[in-house]
Design a protein around this motif. Structure first.
Motif, short mmCIF file in Angstrom:
data_model
loop_
_atom_site.label_atom_id
_atom_site.label_comp_id
_atom_site.label_asym_id
_atom_site.label_seq_id
_atom_site.Cartn_x
_atom_site.Cartn_y
_atom_site.Cartn_z
N GLY A 48 -20.92 0.24 -1.40
CA GLY A 48 -20.01 0.01 -0.29
C GLY A 48 -18.64 -0.43 -0.77
N CYS A 49 -17.76 -0.62 0.19
CA CYS A 49 -16.39 -0.99 -0.09
C CYS A 49 -15.90 -1.87 1.05
CB CYS A 49 -15.53 0.26 -0.20
SG CYS A 49 -13.80 -0.06 -0.50
N CYS A 50 -15.22 -2.94 0.74
CA CYS A 50 -14.64 -3.80 1.75
C CYS A 50 -13.15 -3.48 1.85
CB CYS A 50 -14.84 -5.26 1.40
SG CYS A 50 -14.08 -6.38 2.57
N LEU A 51 -12.73 -2.97 3.00
CA LEU A 51 -11.34 -2.56 3.20
C LEU A 51 -10.55 -3.55 4.05
CD1 LEU A 51 -12.03 1.20 3.95
CD2 LEU A 51 -11.33 0.18 1.78
N GLU A 52 -11.16 -4.65 4.44
CA GLU A 52 -10.52 -5.58 5.38
C GLU A 52 -9.68 -6.65 4.71
OE1 GLU A 52 -13.71 -7.00 7.79
OE2 GLU A 52 -14.08 -5.05 8.66
N ILE A 53 -9.38 -6.48 3.45
CA ILE A 53 -8.53 -7.41 2.72
C ILE A 53 -7.41 -6.62 2.05
CG2 ILE A 53 -10.29 -9.19 2.40
CD1 ILE A 53 -10.90 -8.07 -0.31
N GLU A 54 -6.43 -7.32 1.52
CA GLU A 54 -5.26 -6.66 0.94
C GLU A 54 -5.64 -5.62 -0.11
OE1 GLU A 54 -1.26 -7.81 -1.56
OE2 GLU A 54 -2.11 -9.30 -0.21
N LEU A 55 -6.47 -6.00 -1.06
CA LEU A 55 -6.96 -5.06 -2.06
C LEU A 55 -8.49 -5.00 -1.95
CD1 LEU A 55 -4.74 -6.00 -5.10
CD2 LEU A 55 -4.60 -3.94 -3.73
N PRO A 56 -9.04 -3.82 -1.76
CA PRO A 56 -10.47 -3.68 -1.50
C PRO A 56 -11.37 -4.20 -2.63
CG PRO A 56 -9.32 -1.64 -1.04
CD PRO A 56 -8.34 -2.55 -1.71
N LEU A 57 -12.61 -4.44 -2.24
CA LEU A 57 -13.68 -4.77 -3.18
C LEU A 57 -14.66 -3.61 -3.18
CD1 LEU A 57 -14.55 -8.39 -1.98
CD2 LEU A 57 -13.18 -7.77 -3.97
N LEU A 58 -15.13 -3.23 -4.34
CA LEU A 58 -16.17 -2.21 -4.42
C LEU A 58 -17.49 -2.91 -4.72
CD1 LEU A 58 -14.55 0.63 -6.55
CD2 LEU A 58 -14.57 0.33 -4.09
N ILE A 59 -18.53 -2.52 -4.01
CA ILE A 59 -19.85 -3.09 -4.20
C ILE A 59 -20.73 -1.98 -4.79
CG2 ILE A 59 -21.78 -4.29 -3.10
CD1 ILE A 59 -18.98 -5.64 -2.70
#
Length: 160
Positions: A48-59
């Motif tokens: 998954g990927c978190c797009l709700e912050i300035e720079l995304p996180l990849l899981i």
């Protein structure tokens, strides 16, 4: 990379930094390629990927044995057995061949190094870090692009 947990499953979390002007483009490139490669057995599976912050996180799945750097920069008497080395080499060749020949566009990884090769509990190679990967346009035999990667002396190690 950070270790995380989701629904009782260990995960790996990649946090990006904004130290390059083209960081968002590189993140998009990584998500696009990693998601296309995610079903390959020798690629760290993107969960998954978190797009709700300035720079995304990849899981992604958690690589139990860490990256290859953890194993090859050790004294000769503490290195991986030959069977594990052969499994890692074969897995990497399999992943690179898939990038080059099995997708709709040929993709050149451009950053294969011990830090971007992970392994699971069985020492199966898991390629990761597609942010600098370069798709070759259909019908083209090559592209001209700036050289990337590390320069200078590399630590001495014996992998084979």
């Amino acid at each position: 990379m950070y270790k995380g947990t989701h629904e009782d499953r260990e995960t790996s979390v990649k946090k990006f930094t904004a130290d390059r002007d083209d960081e968002l483009e590189r993140i998009a490139n990584e998500v696009a390629i990693a998601s296309r490669m995610s079903n390959h057995k020798n690629v760290l599976k993107l969960l998954g990927c978190c797009l709700e912050i300035e720079l995304p996180l990849l899981i992604s799945e958690f690589p139990t044995m860490g990256n290859l750097s953890n194993h090859i920069y050790k004294p000769k008497d503490d290195q991986l057995p030959w069977e594990h080395k052969l499994r890692i080499i074969s897995g990497m060749a399999n992943a690179v061949a898939y990038l080059h020949h099995c997708l709709s566009k040929t993709i050149i990884h451009r950053n294969i190094k011990p830090g971007s090769i992970f392994s699971d509990q069985n020492y199966a190679a898991k390629l990761f870090d597609f942010q600098d990967a370069l798709p070759i346009p259909e019908g083209e035999a090559h592209v001209e692009e700036e050289v990337i990667g590390s320069s200078g002396a590399q630590p001495e190690f014996s992998f084979l």
